[in-house]
Scaffold this motif. Sequence first.
Motif, short mmCIF file in Angstrom:
data_model
loop_
_atom_site.label_atom_id
_atom_site.label_comp_id
_atom_site.label_asym_id
_atom_site.label_seq_id
_atom_site.Cartn_x
_atom_site.Cartn_y
_atom_site.Cartn_z
N PHE A 54 -138.02 13.48 55.26
CA PHE A 54 -136.82 14.01 54.59
C PHE A 54 -136.77 15.52 54.82
N ASP A 55 -135.68 15.97 55.43
CA ASP A 55 -135.50 17.40 55.65
C ASP A 55 -134.51 17.92 54.61
N VAL B 151 -144.90 16.46 49.63
CA VAL B 151 -143.83 17.46 49.65
C VAL B 151 -144.38 18.72 50.30
N ILE B 152 -143.70 19.18 51.33
CA ILE B 152 -144.09 20.43 51.98
C ILE B 152 -143.13 21.51 51.51
N LEU B 153 -143.69 22.52 50.90
CA LEU B 153 -142.88 23.61 50.36
C LEU B 153 -143.05 24.86 51.23
N THR C 140 -144.29 5.53 53.28
CA THR C 140 -144.84 6.88 53.15
C THR C 140 -143.71 7.89 53.38
N SER C 141 -143.70 8.95 52.59
CA SER C 141 -142.63 9.94 52.75
C SER C 141 -143.22 11.33 52.94
N ILE C 142 -142.62 12.07 53.85
CA ILE C 142 -142.92 13.51 53.95
C ILE C 142 -141.61 14.22 53.66
N ILE C 143 -141.63 15.03 52.65
CA ILE C 143 -140.39 15.64 52.17
C ILE C 143 -140.50 17.15 52.29
#
Lengths: 261, 202
Positions: free
Chosen positions: A166-167, A36-38, A195-198
Amino acid sequence: MSETPLVHLENIVVRLGDKMVLDEINLKVFTGDRLVILGQSGSGKSTMLRLILGILRPISGVVRYRRLQVQKLSRSKLNLFRSRVGMVYQDSALISSMTVRENLALPVEELSRKPRKEINALIKENLEMVGMSGTEEKLPSELSGGMRKRVSLARAMMMQPELILFDEPTAGLDPVISSVIDELMINLSGKTNTTSIIVTHEMDSAFKVATRMAMLYQGKIIEETTPDRFRASANPVVRQFVTGTTEGPITKTPLNADSSK
Amino acid sequence: MMVSFFLGLTMALLTGDQLEKFGAERLVPTVISIAFTRELGPLLTGIVLAARIGAAYTAELGTMQVSEEVEAIEAMGIGPLRFLVAPRLVAIASLMPCLSVLSVVAALIGSALISWSALNLVPGAYFDAVLTSLIVSDIVTGLFKAMFFGLLIGLIACYQGLTIIGGAEGVGKATTDSVVISITTVIGFDTLFNVILTKITG
């Protein structure tokens, strides 16, 4: 970890106009991660997703997918690479003139030679997975925001991707639907090892789905760790973001809207 | 078709009125058929299609651009030019010659009616004169122009739609720009085409 990262951003610099959006970013994403990128609105989170897809090019630095250097791929190889990556947009980005069935069939029809029967089976399977069976003939305008997000996730899964981006997947949704989307993201990586980048700035959702978290602030990744360590971070910016208080180092002046758009 | 029909009526009326002074009103079918087949048919169709289909292309692609649908298509690994632009160009370039023929037919019917009622030229004689006046190069020139104008309108409309900046306001502005630029370009190219053709054929 010594394994080759699935995605590796190396010294990425992105500047749009006078604004330094990403400043010497380094980030590794490994297979099976739910990263998760915050960050604040306009901090460059969505820009990172577009960099990975090769839609945006950095001023300097390298975007790697396994051993491929995304910026150096030819148009046909870039399209092939993109077909292995799913993307779920903040506003779903379903093709408004196409039904749910047509939206889901689109990538498979265009990028593979699968027979119609197999495509229909895939559509059924993916719609079932996101709890949207029976909506095949509906247009996106006939669906609610949460339903569109789920259909968008089903579309992203049609090519059985190794990586899904995921944007802001839960932006603008009520808490119940947000939880449904969160659980879908968790189940997805559990069942298919996707793999997920959220990208998000919703803390509840972030802590629920993340296996790793990174915080982007003023163009740099200031923290990258597990959710537990992230919550206990001593970094004042991270602390302020986690607690949501108004007192702290995060500037109160909103940054420009997401610069990649 | 209605535009061409009414313009055919008007042109027959005005040219007939002038030619009658010289006793040459029987030249009306020749004037109308050549003018519409080579020039006005493709031009009028181009103008109407720029306003109708060109605007629709720009608005549709612009809305898709604003709502990230175009980017989503690109992100799936599908080329937006192949998926969104190419079919539209093929459609409008194929449609234009067909509609241009219909436009010419409508204009000829309109002018035949006036010729019949005001110039005492019976429809049989009128259409005989039309067939005698037209040569293959007139028809080929008209069809080629129509197809070329279709491509121009399609290219301008798609370009305007895919390069939109801003939201709904941007879509509105791009749609207006698309129509204005398409019509101006079509008329400009028509003039250029006529100049070149006149030079070539002497």
